[in-house]
Each structure stands twice: as C-alpha cells, then as structure tokens.
Design an enzyme around this catalytic site. Sequence first.
Site, short mmCIF file in Angstrom:
data_model
loop_
_atom_site.label_atom_id
_atom_site.label_comp_id
_atom_site.label_asym_id
_atom_site.label_seq_id
_atom_site.Cartn_x
_atom_site.Cartn_y
_atom_site.Cartn_z
N CYS A 133 53.55 55.59 59.32
CA CYS A 133 54.39 54.69 60.13
C CYS A 133 53.70 54.19 61.41
O CYS A 133 53.79 53.01 61.75
CB CYS A 133 55.71 55.37 60.47
N HIS A 246 59.01 53.96 66.94
CA HIS A 246 57.79 54.49 67.56
C HIS A 246 57.27 53.44 68.55
O HIS A 246 57.25 52.24 68.24
CB HIS A 246 56.70 54.73 66.51
N1 LIG Z 1 60.40 59.23 58.43
C1 LIG Z 1 59.47 58.31 58.57
O1 LIG Z 1 59.45 57.52 59.54
C2 LIG Z 1 58.39 58.17 57.53
C3 LIG Z 1 57.51 57.10 57.64
C4 LIG Z 1 56.52 56.93 56.69
C5 LIG Z 1 56.43 57.84 55.66
N2 LIG Z 1 57.30 58.89 55.57
C6 LIG Z 1 57.15 59.80 54.44
O2 LIG Z 1 58.28 59.68 53.56
C7 LIG Z 1 58.57 60.94 52.97
C8 LIG Z 1 60.01 61.31 53.23
O3 LIG Z 1 60.25 61.35 54.61
P1 LIG Z 1 61.71 61.43 55.24
O4 LIG Z 1 61.49 61.23 56.68
O5 LIG Z 1 62.68 60.56 54.52
O6 LIG Z 1 62.08 63.00 54.94
P2 LIG Z 1 63.51 63.68 54.70
O7 LIG Z 1 64.58 63.02 55.49
O8 LIG Z 1 63.26 65.13 54.91
O9 LIG Z 1 63.81 63.43 53.13
C9 LIG Z 1 63.09 64.05 52.10
C10 LIG Z 1 63.61 63.57 50.76
O10 LIG Z 1 62.80 64.19 49.75
C11 LIG Z 1 63.67 64.81 48.79
N3 LIG Z 1 63.07 65.96 48.15
C12 LIG Z 1 62.67 67.13 48.71
N4 LIG Z 1 62.22 67.98 47.77
C13 LIG Z 1 62.33 67.34 46.58
C14 LIG Z 1 62.05 67.69 45.23
N5 LIG Z 1 61.57 68.89 44.91
N6 LIG Z 1 62.29 66.77 44.26
C15 LIG Z 1 62.81 65.57 44.56
N7 LIG Z 1 63.12 65.17 45.81
C16 LIG Z 1 62.87 66.06 46.81
C17 LIG Z 1 64.87 65.24 49.62
O11 LIG Z 1 65.97 65.50 48.77
P3 LIG Z 1 67.11 66.57 49.19
O12 LIG Z 1 68.01 65.83 50.15
O13 LIG Z 1 67.78 66.85 47.90
O14 LIG Z 1 66.44 67.75 49.80
C18 LIG Z 1 65.05 63.97 50.48
O15 LIG Z 1 65.69 62.97 49.73
C19 LIG Z 1 57.54 61.91 53.52
O16 LIG Z 1 56.46 61.98 52.60
C20 LIG Z 1 57.10 61.27 54.81
O17 LIG Z 1 55.79 61.66 55.17
C21 LIG Z 1 58.28 59.07 56.48
#
Ligand SMILES: NC(=O)c1ccc[n+]([C@@H]2O[C@H](COP(=O)([O-])OP(=O)(O)OC[C@H]3O[C@@H](n4cnc5c(N)ncnc54)[C@H](OP(=O)(O)O)[C@@H]3O)[C@@H](O)[C@H]2O)c1
Length: 339
Positions: A133, A246
């Site tokens: 990001c 950010h």
């Molecule tokens: N947040 C940002 O600004 C941002 C920016 C760029 C990239 N990212 C990337 O995007 C990804 C997710 O980030 P986030 O911020 O959305 O995190 P988050 O809010 O913690 O969400 C994680 C998601 O992954 C799912 N998950 C976890 N374990 C799983 C499994 N075993 N099988 C299938 N689904 C599973 C979770 O499902 P449950 O609800 O069922 O646990 C939830 O839907 C990460 O790789 C992060 O590095 C995030």
Amino acid sequence: MLKKKDKYIVAVVGATGAVGNEMIKTLEDRDFPVEKIRLFASERSEGKYLEFKGKNIKVESINDNSFKGIDIALFSAGAERSKIWAPVAARSGCVVVDNSSQWRMDPEIPLVVPEVNPYDLKWHKGIIANPNCSTIQMVVVLKPIHDAAKIKRVVVTTFQSVSGTGQKAIDELLQQTTDLLNFKEIKCNVYPYQIAFNVLPHIDKFLENGYTKEEMKMVNETRKILGDSSIKITATTVRVPVFRCHSESLNIETEKKLLPDEVRAILSVAPGVIVYDAPDKNLYPIPTDVAGRDETYVGRIRDDESIENGINMWIVADNLRKGAALNAVQIAETLIETA
Ligand SMILES: NC(=O)c1ccc[n+]([C@@H]2O[C@H](COP(=O)([O-])OP(=O)(O)OC[C@H]3O[C@@H](n4cnc5c(N)ncnc54)[C@H](OP(=O)(O)O)[C@@H]3O)[C@@H](O)[C@H]2O)c1
C-alpha cells in the site's frame, strides 16, 4: 489469459477482512461487470453472509475445487494463503490479482500499478501481484517526475494507518482509545506497544540490516514497478493512530532541476493524482479528507534548499482503496479492456 465476455464470475478471497470488504464495495461502486460473485474466507467465517449489490452472499471456505469456473480472483487473505491457493486458482484457469507480499518480487510475476506500468500486464502467466500500500501511492507520484527529470534518490518517511494491518488493528485502536478515555487498563494484542495516542517506528518484521520488511518493500517494489534499479531509495515506516489513509513525506532528488511550479504542473495532469497545495489557505492533504477517495493527494510541494535538484512533498492516499482494493480492481479492469 482472460477471455472477452460481457460479465465475469469474480471471487474475493479474504472477503471478511479489511481489504476484502473494500474490494466488494469497490466492485459495486465501479459497476464492475460481475455475472456472479463468490466470497471466500477461513473456516471461521463459513456460512456468514456478506452483501453485494443488495443481495446476501454466503461466505465459503476454500478447497481444491473452489476456483473452477471462476474468471477473476482477487486475493487478500495473507501471504500463506496466497502461496497455497493462488497457483491452484491459476491452474483452474482464473486470473489471480494478489494483494499479499507472496509474489511481488518473483521475477516471473508482474507487479502492477495501472497508472504506472500497465504494459507489464502483457506478460502475466495467471498471477499478477498488487504492490504494498505505501509503495502504490508513492509510485503514482514518482513516475511522472521520473519521466520528466530522472529520479536519482528518494528519502521517504511514512505515517501509516492501522487499517494497513487489518481489521484486528482497527478494532485494537478503537478499544484502546475507549479504554484509555474511561481510565481502564489497555490490552496490546496486535502491536507490541500501545497504538492509541502513540507512534511506533516499526511496521512488519525487523531484518538483519536494521530496516523493517515494510521499508525494504518500498525500496525493492518501487524499483521493480518503475523498471529502474538505479534509483536510490531509503525508507522509514511509522505506524500512527489513524484509522484510514497513509501519509508520506517524500524528498526526491532528480538529475534535472525541477521548480515547485513545474512539479505542480506535471502532477496536476498525472493519472490518479490530485494536487492539493495552497499553504496560504492552510490547504494540504490530510487523512480525514482523503479517506474513501480514489486518488493520491499531493501538497506541501517545495524546493529542498539543502541540495541542488531536490523537491519535498507530502502525499496522502486511502490505503484500503488505492493502496489495495481499488488498485486490484483497476488491474482487473485493464485486463478486461485489453482482452
Ligand atoms: N490493509 C491494507 O491496507 C493492505 C494493503 C495492501 C495489501 N494488504 C494485504 O491484504 C491481505 C489482507 O489484509 P487485510 O488488511 O484485509 O487483513 P484482515 O482484515 O486481517 O483480513 C484477512 C482475511 O483473510 C482471511 N483468512 C485468514 N485465514 C484464512 C484461511 N486460512 N483461508 C481463507 N481465508 C483466510 C480472513 O478470513 P476470516 O475473517 O475468516 O479470518 C479475512 O477475510 C494481507 O496479505 C495484506 O498484507 C493489506
């Protein structure tokens, strides 16, 4: 490869998370040509319902057959899940746009910001990586400056919101703030220290060179996206108690001299960028104004008086939108345009 169709079967993997939620909203907002949407998360969320265009869609857990018949899968469920399931999805014939860090530096996988390097989509083999990001918002601003004056060096300091860590961190900031204001003890589960009313110079793991992984992502991903390994970049990434957006302080040294007005002119026509820079009226980008917006906002453009060819600026973008969901959806839209 994506085949031209009127509408597509789309999967969101990690649909219950902070980015997944924003992906669903972005697909709706941009009227993406969705024939059917499938929503995946962990087994913990199996059977929950999420809304897409007024309809309740059941959340599924993933198995070997999940991706059959799906055209486009937007992954945001963390690197471990992407490592296992993105190749399975690609082998099933769907195009994966992956938000995790798993594939970003793989030389066989394009790392794309549509305003910057859409041409790299041509060589994908089923998986396309969405950059970090803080990198995305920086490169949309660096690219037009690099084209105009060749960038030699970038010094960046970030001020990153808790939503960059995910839903649990959003909940932790809210809980700690409420607890502190009610004179209660706080719990720190997501970050090593209190994040409410605090600032942590620590994002992702520390590496042997003393930098964090987040800092090195900004260095390496920027070079890959701009296709120029000669640019010198040094980063300090900082977590701040902000829910969304950010902010970044950029110091850019160029080969050719650019005056602040020239930089304003270049950036005012750059795709995905809005110049918001009138210090005489106290106008500069701030997270509370930029949250929910698509563009990267730039202000405080000024000469770096300590070197010959230097420019300072302040940039703000919504990390869940341009930093994640929107960039992924734009990649899918570009694939459709060129299918
Ligand atoms: N947040 C940002 O600004 C941002 C920016 C760029 C990239 N990212 C990337 O995007 C990804 C997710 O980030 P986030 O911020 O959305 O995190 P988050 O809010 O913690 O969400 C994680 C998601 O992954 C799912 N998950 C976890 N374990 C799983 C499994 N075993 N099988 C299938 N689904 C599973 C979770 O499902 P449950 O609800 O069922 O646990 C939830 O839907 C990460 O790789 C992060 O590095 C995030």
